[in-house]
Design an enzyme around this catalytic site. Sequence first.
Site, short mmCIF file in Angstrom:
data_model
loop_
_atom_site.label_atom_id
_atom_site.label_comp_id
_atom_site.label_asym_id
_atom_site.label_seq_id
_atom_site.Cartn_x
_atom_site.Cartn_y
_atom_site.Cartn_z
N GLY A 20 -45.02 -99.65 -25.34
CA GLY A 20 -46.21 -99.18 -26.06
C GLY A 20 -45.87 -98.27 -27.21
O GLY A 20 -46.62 -98.15 -28.17
N LYS A 73 -38.73 -116.30 -12.90
CA LYS A 73 -39.52 -115.08 -12.71
C LYS A 73 -40.77 -115.11 -13.57
O LYS A 73 -41.87 -114.81 -13.12
CB LYS A 73 -38.67 -113.84 -13.01
N SER A 103 -54.57 -119.08 -19.89
CA SER A 103 -54.74 -119.63 -21.24
C SER A 103 -54.31 -121.09 -21.19
O SER A 103 -53.75 -121.55 -20.20
CB SER A 103 -53.93 -118.82 -22.24
N ASP A 163 -47.47 -104.81 -22.44
CA ASP A 163 -48.42 -105.88 -22.79
C ASP A 163 -47.59 -107.09 -23.22
O ASP A 163 -47.01 -107.08 -24.30
CB ASP A 163 -49.34 -105.40 -23.92
N MET A 164 -47.53 -108.11 -22.38
CA MET A 164 -46.58 -109.20 -22.64
C MET A 164 -47.06 -110.56 -22.16
O MET A 164 -47.76 -110.67 -21.14
CB MET A 164 -45.26 -108.88 -21.92
N ALA A 165 -46.65 -111.58 -22.89
CA ALA A 165 -46.84 -112.94 -22.42
C ALA A 165 -45.86 -113.18 -21.26
O ALA A 165 -44.84 -112.49 -21.17
CB ALA A 165 -46.53 -113.92 -23.55
N HIS A 222 -60.77 -117.35 -25.11
CA HIS A 222 -59.58 -116.58 -25.48
C HIS A 222 -59.96 -115.13 -25.77
O HIS A 222 -60.87 -114.87 -26.55
CB HIS A 222 -58.96 -117.24 -26.72
P1 NDP Z 1 -43.70 -108.38 -27.03
O1 NDP Z 1 -42.53 -109.14 -26.57
O2 NDP Z 1 -43.82 -108.08 -28.48
O3 NDP Z 1 -43.77 -106.96 -26.27
C1 NDP Z 1 -43.86 -106.92 -24.86
C2 NDP Z 1 -43.90 -105.47 -24.40
O4 NDP Z 1 -42.60 -104.89 -24.52
C3 NDP Z 1 -44.83 -104.57 -25.17
O5 NDP Z 1 -45.45 -103.70 -24.28
C4 NDP Z 1 -43.90 -103.82 -26.12
O6 NDP Z 1 -44.40 -102.54 -26.48
C5 NDP Z 1 -42.69 -103.67 -25.26
N1 NDP Z 1 -41.43 -103.50 -25.94
C6 NDP Z 1 -40.95 -104.17 -27.01
N2 NDP Z 1 -39.69 -103.77 -27.28
C7 NDP Z 1 -39.37 -102.82 -26.36
C8 NDP Z 1 -38.21 -102.03 -26.09
N3 NDP Z 1 -37.11 -102.13 -26.82
N4 NDP Z 1 -38.25 -101.16 -25.07
C9 NDP Z 1 -39.35 -101.04 -24.29
N5 NDP Z 1 -40.48 -101.76 -24.50
C10 NDP Z 1 -40.48 -102.64 -25.51
O7 NDP Z 1 -45.06 -109.09 -26.52
P2 NDP Z 1 -45.40 -110.66 -26.46
O8 NDP Z 1 -44.92 -111.29 -27.72
O9 NDP Z 1 -44.95 -111.22 -25.17
O10 NDP Z 1 -46.99 -110.63 -26.45
C11 NDP Z 1 -47.71 -110.27 -27.62
C12 NDP Z 1 -49.19 -110.19 -27.36
O11 NDP Z 1 -49.74 -111.46 -27.15
C13 NDP Z 1 -49.64 -109.33 -26.19
O12 NDP Z 1 -50.55 -108.39 -26.70
C14 NDP Z 1 -50.34 -110.30 -25.26
O13 NDP Z 1 -51.43 -109.74 -24.57
C15 NDP Z 1 -50.81 -111.35 -26.23
N6 NDP Z 1 -51.03 -112.67 -25.58
C16 NDP Z 1 -52.32 -113.10 -25.42
C17 NDP Z 1 -52.56 -114.34 -24.84
C18 NDP Z 1 -53.96 -114.81 -24.60
O14 NDP Z 1 -54.14 -115.94 -24.17
N7 NDP Z 1 -54.99 -114.05 -24.85
C19 NDP Z 1 -51.47 -115.22 -24.41
C20 NDP Z 1 -50.15 -114.63 -24.60
C21 NDP Z 1 -49.96 -113.42 -25.19
P3 NDP Z 1 -44.78 -102.19 -28.03
O15 NDP Z 1 -46.20 -102.67 -28.22
O16 NDP Z 1 -44.66 -100.75 -28.14
O17 NDP Z 1 -43.81 -102.94 -28.88
#
Ligand code: NDP
Length: 374
Positions: free
Chosen positions: A332, A253, A160, A193-195, A136
């Site tokens: 971001g 998607k 993962s 950065d998103m799941a 991880h």
């Molecule tokens: P979020 O849903 O919190 O955010 C997803 C993205 O959307 C981010 O880039 C965030 O930027 C952006 N965002 C949020 N709100 C807005 C908005 N209103 N307008 C525009 N952009 C927006 O992320 P997740 O919960 O899906 O994921 C969280 C973390 O978990 C990530 O860092 C991911 O890498 C990690 N992860 C790791 C795993 C692993 O196995 N290692 C598995 C799954 C997830 P901002 O940061 O500025 O809010």
Amino acid sequence: MSEDFDGSGGYEKTHVDENYVRVPVERLFSFVKSVLVRLGVPEGDASVVADNLVMADLRGVESHGVQRLKRYVDGILSGGVNVHPDIRKVREGPSYALVDGDEGLGQVVGRFSMELAIEKARKAGIGVVVARNSNHYGIAGYYALMAVEHGMIGISMTNSRPLVAPTGGVERFLGTNPIAVAAPTGGRPFLLDMATSVVPIGKLEVYRRKGQEIPLGWAMDKEGRQTTSVEAVFNGGALLPLGGFGELFGGHKGYGLSVMVDILSGLLGGGTWSRHVKNTSERHSEVDHFFMAVDVEAFVPLDDFRRRMDEMMAELKASKRHPDFERIWVHGEKGFLTMETRRRIGVPIYVGVLEELNGIGEEVGVGRLMELEG
Ligand code: NDP
């Protein structure tokens, strides 16, 4: 839309109440690092893991911050993680490499691989590195941002363990397989950065600690019914893939993006796919990653690119707003603002997490992180 401000003029992405204590960032970093060093992780490697976990909390990603330290500690103690890995290149060309992580800490394998992708991109314009046999690696954005420091676009993905059902399925098959893309601007970088699931499992862990129900639309129970019960999800249920708003079984998607992550990070490097990935505490957890660095200068002058990125983001933010929203954000931005606030006033740690960290500190012999006041 609700937004939380700390009362001193700074923005914070997540809600912080009286159940959190503020820990100065340096203190949190040294605590995590010293726990890992005490468990036999070399100093430099421990710094990388601490940096990754603390960055998550700084950016408001509580799901992947220090609340996850226990999992890494358990992985090391159980022998699932190799603290002295021989991370090596298996195959290599001018613009690509395949890396074997030798079951090392994912952050250490990840940093090694992204540094290699950047080095290749500097010479070839583009660098792609696939790493197999890892663990991880925390937040995907950490590695994508490394490329931005070199004026490059960074992409990072990882498979993962299986927690997500494909559209139309009820079985945990896919991982929450995150994708991160970062690009330089004149100011704060763009960072998506998103799941690829509606939420990562770490978010359910946060809800579980707080004894809260989850919103409908995040997950299903083991019978395939949508649920608000965290326990129903942990007890054989599954998370839903991203997208497909209103679809009972999650979006096709997010499902497709998740499979794409498995193809690029797993199958391309001779690794595996999410269904066969295991927990950090198990041997051969077989986590695989994908990293890509694109040197902007190879395509267009970097200064022009930065200026045009700024223009695009400014246009986005100035575009016509919905009356229910206070502003339009770019990816971001919330995280960077949160980071700036928390570097100044401390990182909020949930009391339950603080207790757990204090316990870890005592157990490994580095002392407690911090006492609760009052
Ligand atoms: P979020 O849903 O919190 O955010 C997803 C993205 O959307 C981010 O880039 C965030 O930027 C952006 N965002 C949020 N709100 C807005 C908005 N209103 N307008 C525009 N952009 C927006 O992320 P997740 O919960 O899906 O994921 C969280 C973390 O978990 C990530 O860092 C991911 O890498 C990690 N992860 C790791 C795993 C692993 O196995 N290692 C598995 C799954 C997830 P901002 O940061 O500025 O809010």
